[in-house]
Scaffold this motif. Structure first.
Motif, PDB file in Angstrom:
ATOM      1  N   GLY A 309      -9.685  -3.461  -5.013  1.00 18.31           N
ATOM      2  CA  GLY A 309      -8.813  -3.702  -6.167  1.00 18.31           C
ATOM      3  C   GLY A 309      -8.626  -2.461  -7.008  1.00 18.31           C
ATOM      4  O   GLY A 309      -7.492  -2.090  -7.371  1.00 18.31           O
ATOM      5  N   ALA A 310      -9.727  -1.774  -7.327  1.00 18.36           N
ATOM      6  CA  ALA A 310      -9.644  -0.548  -8.131  1.00 18.36           C
ATOM      7  C   ALA A 310      -8.928   0.561  -7.372  1.00 18.36           C
ATOM      8  O   ALA A 310      -8.169   1.344  -7.964  1.00 18.36           O
ATOM      9  N   VAL A 311      -9.156   0.628  -6.051  1.00 21.04           N
ATOM     10  CA  VAL A 311      -8.479   1.646  -5.236  1.00 21.04           C
ATOM     11  C   VAL A 311      -6.972   1.432  -5.260  1.00 21.04           C
ATOM     12  O   VAL A 311      -6.196   2.366  -5.491  1.00 21.04           O
ATOM     13  N   SER A 312      -6.531   0.205  -5.020  1.00 24.64           N
ATOM     14  CA  SER A 312      -5.094  -0.072  -4.973  1.00 24.64           C
ATOM     15  C   SER A 312      -4.440   0.063  -6.346  1.00 24.64           C
ATOM     16  O   SER A 312      -3.271   0.430  -6.439  1.00 24.64           O
ATOM     17  N   ARG A 313      -5.188  -0.218  -7.422  1.00 23.06           N
ATOM     18  CA  ARG A 313      -4.615  -0.031  -8.758  1.00 23.06           C
ATOM     19  C   ARG A 313      -4.378   1.446  -9.058  1.00 23.06           C
ATOM     20  O   ARG A 313      -3.406   1.818  -9.712  1.00 23.06           O
ATOM     21  N   SER A 314      -5.279   2.296  -8.576  1.00 24.24           N
ATOM     22  CA  SER A 314      -5.118   3.730  -8.784  1.00 24.24           C
ATOM     23  C   SER A 314      -3.971   4.283  -7.953  1.00 24.24           C
ATOM     24  O   SER A 314      -3.182   5.109  -8.427  1.00 24.24           O
ATOM     25  N   ASN A 315      -3.881   3.831  -6.703  1.00 23.33           N
ATOM     26  CA  ASN A 315      -2.805   4.272  -5.806  1.00 23.33           C
ATOM     27  C   ASN A 315      -2.599   3.166  -4.779  1.00 23.33           C
ATOM     28  O   ASN A 315      -3.514   2.841  -4.020  1.00 23.33           O
ATOM     29  N   ALA A 316      -1.418   2.574  -4.778  1.00 20.05           N
ATOM     30  CA  ALA A 316      -1.173   1.382  -3.957  1.00 20.05           C
ATOM     31  C   ALA A 316      -1.429   1.638  -2.479  1.00 20.05           C
ATOM     32  O   ALA A 316      -1.807   0.731  -1.738  1.00 20.05           O
ATOM     33  N   ALA A 317      -1.218   2.870  -2.029  1.00 18.35           N
ATOM     34  CA  ALA A 317      -1.407   3.192  -0.614  1.00 18.35           C
ATOM     35  C   ALA A 317      -2.856   3.532  -0.269  1.00 18.35           C
ATOM     36  O   ALA A 317      -3.184   3.709   0.895  1.00 18.35           O
ATOM     37  N   GLY A 318      -3.728   3.645  -1.285  1.00 16.40           N
ATOM     38  CA  GLY A 318      -5.137   3.934  -1.030  1.00 16.40           C
ATOM     39  C   GLY A 318      -5.494   5.397  -0.928  1.00 16.40           C
ATOM     40  O   GLY A 318      -6.617   5.748  -0.559  1.00 16.40           O
ATOM     41  N   ASN A 319      -4.563   6.290  -1.278  1.00 18.14           N
ATOM     42  CA  ASN A 319      -4.794   7.729  -1.082  1.00 18.14           C
ATOM     43  C   ASN A 319      -5.873   8.320  -1.992  1.00 18.14           C
ATOM     44  O   ASN A 319      -6.301   9.455  -1.769  1.00 18.14           O
ATOM     45  N   THR A 320      -6.287   7.594  -3.026  1.00 15.25           N
ATOM     46  CA  THR A 320      -7.266   8.145  -3.967  1.00 15.25           C
ATOM     47  C   THR A 320      -8.660   7.520  -3.809  1.00 15.25           C
ATOM     48  O   THR A 320      -9.505   7.656  -4.686  1.00 15.25           O
ATOM     49  N   ALA A 321      -8.913   6.850  -2.702  1.00 17.97           N
ATOM     50  CA  ALA A 321     -10.199   6.165  -2.511  1.00 17.97           C
ATOM     51  C   ALA A 321     -11.380   7.131  -2.543  1.00 17.97           C
ATOM     52  O   ALA A 321     -12.409   6.847  -3.166  1.00 17.97           O
ATOM     53  N   VAL A 322     -11.275   8.274  -1.879  1.00 16.23           N
ATOM     54  CA  VAL A 322     -12.407   9.204  -1.802  1.00 16.23           C
ATOM     55  C   VAL A 322     -12.735   9.836  -3.157  1.00 16.23           C
ATOM     56  O   VAL A 322     -13.907   9.863  -3.562  1.00 16.23           O
ATOM     57  N   PRO A 323     -11.744  10.350  -3.893  1.00 17.24           N
ATOM     58  CA  PRO A 323     -12.098  10.881  -5.227  1.00 17.24           C
ATOM     59  C   PRO A 323     -12.714   9.825  -6.141  1.00 17.24           C
ATOM     60  O   PRO A 323     -13.659  10.120  -6.882  1.00 17.24           O
ATOM     61  N   LEU A 324     -12.221   8.589  -6.098  1.00 24.31           N
ATOM     62  CA  LEU A 324     -12.805   7.525  -6.915  1.00 24.31           C
ATOM     63  C   LEU A 324     -14.238   7.212  -6.481  1.00 24.31           C
ATOM     64  O   LEU A 324     -15.119   6.952  -7.306  1.00 24.31           O
ATOM     65  N   LEU A 325     -14.480   7.241  -5.168  1.00 21.06           N
ATOM     66  CA  LEU A 325     -15.831   7.023  -4.654  1.00 21.06           C
ATOM     67  C   LEU A 325     -16.771   8.117  -5.149  1.00 21.06           C
ATOM     68  O   LEU A 325     -17.899   7.846  -5.573  1.00 21.06           O
TER      69      LEU A 325
END
Length: 530
Positions: A309-325
């Protein structure tokens, strides 16, 4: 993001850019301006150096940002990219690396033109190579826009636009000043940084779950909202038969496309011998394999720690998952550890994008100058003039990539790369394999193989849900969607092979047995190789 994130990440960005510009400047002072130096770095790199450079070329923003994002959002189905990207190297190792090194000089067209009429073959292969390269560049531009928008806490179009323009300007400088030698060293530096960053994140994820991989997967499934379905096939590609065919299409494109990527093929010319090319691939497979195994941990780690949920809110395509992690693993948004880790990962991702776009731009500008320009000059050899054209071509390709990157900024970067792989597998792979292994292959067959794969692949993409007819399309407000699949590979790849066969059997040209024998001996033994 906080001011501390921005300041530290920008310092690290600037540090990498300064180092790479220093490398480029140093190389530009020590080059003699020949075509061999500009396109192939003088063929002086060792297998280990070239293996790291190949890995640096291949481990792109699609891998580091896009694949991990897809795993975080869709679980098991995101693993298709990991498997496809890695298995593809077996095709390269066994069918392509040594033979291409022995038969060519700088580009894919060199291999095909060795036994065909040069002009039509070079124009066709050059056009295809530029098209594939531009599609691949677009993915990197989209990744750059997503990353810096997250870093600066701005999602407006202006921030992304200036980021894309800045990346485009840097890649033109790298290529036009330093050529292949500077690009290779930039790739090596980037590969080391990326592997170190990925290892650090993987260790932190495993430490968070005390080394218990089962617990990691179960937590990811629980937070996904899909339960055990998150760990089983079908979440993204199993809804209906259309989705299943899309799955097969994407798998074909990923496994077969690598052997047709121009910026990968050009790396085999930077080593002195075919044996060195093969050893380069072995090095690359080891590095790439380890990297992709770690992206699986990072993808499920992002799902478990950050949450889809937080990943998709930041970027719908999921491109920001690693920086958020990274931000969460370091202690959160307000912690020093979170700030440092986020900034390091963002800088590594940005370095990845800069290095990959430099390699792709060099390959595409080489195709423009060495294939298209040289063909239009009707065989007059002016190496220095050709290099000058390649530098100008880098600027033009950069402008096109920037424009398309701005248009496609909301699409997943791994998905965009999947399209580039589909076009490469449809247009470049058939003509390459036919040229190397089919004795009766003719010029018409070569031209038809290229255009017979290229035109359907691009046409089907234009008529697919990628461009229109769905909320996530490039043009969501219009609908000219007539092809149901998002990836055209399952249709366009067989069409490329079929067109090459049909063009050959309907051709009046008598195959040159002597040239085929010469090509065969040269490809297998290296006798007469440049």
């Amino acid at each position: 993001m906080t001011d501390r994130h921005q300041a530290l990440a920008l310092v690290l960005f600037s540090g990498f850019v300064a180092v790479t510009l220093a490398i480029t400047t140093w190389v530009s002072r020590n080059r003699h301006g020949s075509a061999e130096e500009f396109y192939a770095g003088g063929r002086l790199f060792s297998p280990m150096e070239n293996g790291f450079a190949i890995a640096g070329d291949y481990m792109s923003a699609a891998s580091f940002l896009g694949v991990t994002g897809l795993i975080a959002l869709f679980g098991y189905d995101g693993l298709l990219y990991v498997v496809g990207f890695l298995v593809a190297w077996l095709v390269v190792l066994f069918l392509v690396a040594e033979l291409v090194r022995n038969c060519g000089r700088f580009t894919l067209a060199d291999v095909v033109a060795a036994r065909m009429s040069e002009r039509p073959v070079r124009i066709a292969a050059g056009t295809s190579s530029v098209t594939v390269s531009v599609l691949y560049l677009v993915a990197q531009m989209v990744g750059a826009g997503s990353l810096v928008a997250l870093l600066l806490g701005r999602t407006d179009e202006a921030a992304q636009a200036w980021t894309v323009i800045g990346v485009g300007a840097l890649m033109v400088i790298y290529v036009s000043m330093g050529g292949m030698r500077a690009t290779t060293w930039i790739q090596i530096v980037k590969a080391v940084l990326l592997l170190c960053g990925t290892i650090a994140l993987t260790v932190l994820v495993l430490v968070r779950f005390h080394g218990d991989v089962d617990r990691l997967l179960l937590t990811a499934a629980e937070r996904s909202g899909h339960g055990n379905a998150f760990l089983a096939p079908g979440l993204k590609y199993g809804g209906d038969w259309t989705a299943r065919f899309d799955f097969i299409s994407l798998g074909l494109a990923l496994v077969l496309g690598t052997a047709g990527l121009p910026h990968i093929l050009s790396r085999f010319y930077t080593v002195p011998t075919a044996r060195a090319a093969r050893r380069s691939v072995v090095w690359a497979i080891g590095l790439i394999g380890g990297f992709y195994l770690m992206t699986i941990v990072l993808g499920f780690g992002a799902a478990a720690v950050v949450g889809p949920g937080a990943v998709s809110r930041s970027n719908a395509a999921g491109n920001t998952a690693v920086p958020l992690l990274a931000l969460d693993l370091g202690g959160g948004a307000d912690s020093t550890g979170g700030t440092v880790l986020f900034a390091v990962v963002a800088a590594v991702a940005f370095a990845t994008i800069l290095a990959v776009v430099a390699g792709i731009t060099l390959a595409s500008s080489a195709s423009v100058a060495h294939d298209l320009y040289a063909s239009l000059r009707r065989g007059r050899k002016e190496p220095r003039s050709e290099v000058a054209v390649a530098r100008v071509a880098a600027v033009g390709i950069g402008v096109v990539a920037i424009a398309l990157g701005l248009l496609a900024r909301d699409l997943n970067v791994a998905f965009l790369v999947g399209l580039a792989f589909a076009v490469a597998a449809s247009a470049n792979l058939p003509v390459l394999l036919y040229s190397l292994f089919w004795r009766g292959f003719t010029t018409r067959g070569a031209v038809w193989a290229v255009y017979g794969g290229l035109v359907p692949a691009l046409g089907l993409v234009l008529l697919s849900p990628v461009v229109s007819g769905s909320p996530g399309s490039l043009f969501p407000d219009v609908d000219f969607q007539y092809f149901p699949l998002q990836n055209p590979g399952i249709v366009s790849i067989p069409l490329g092979f079929l067109a090459g066969w049909l063009g050959t059997v309907t051709s009046d040209e008598v195959p040159d047995e002597a040239k085929h024998a010469e090509t065969e001996v040269r490809s297998l033994t290296g006798a007469g190789a440049v």
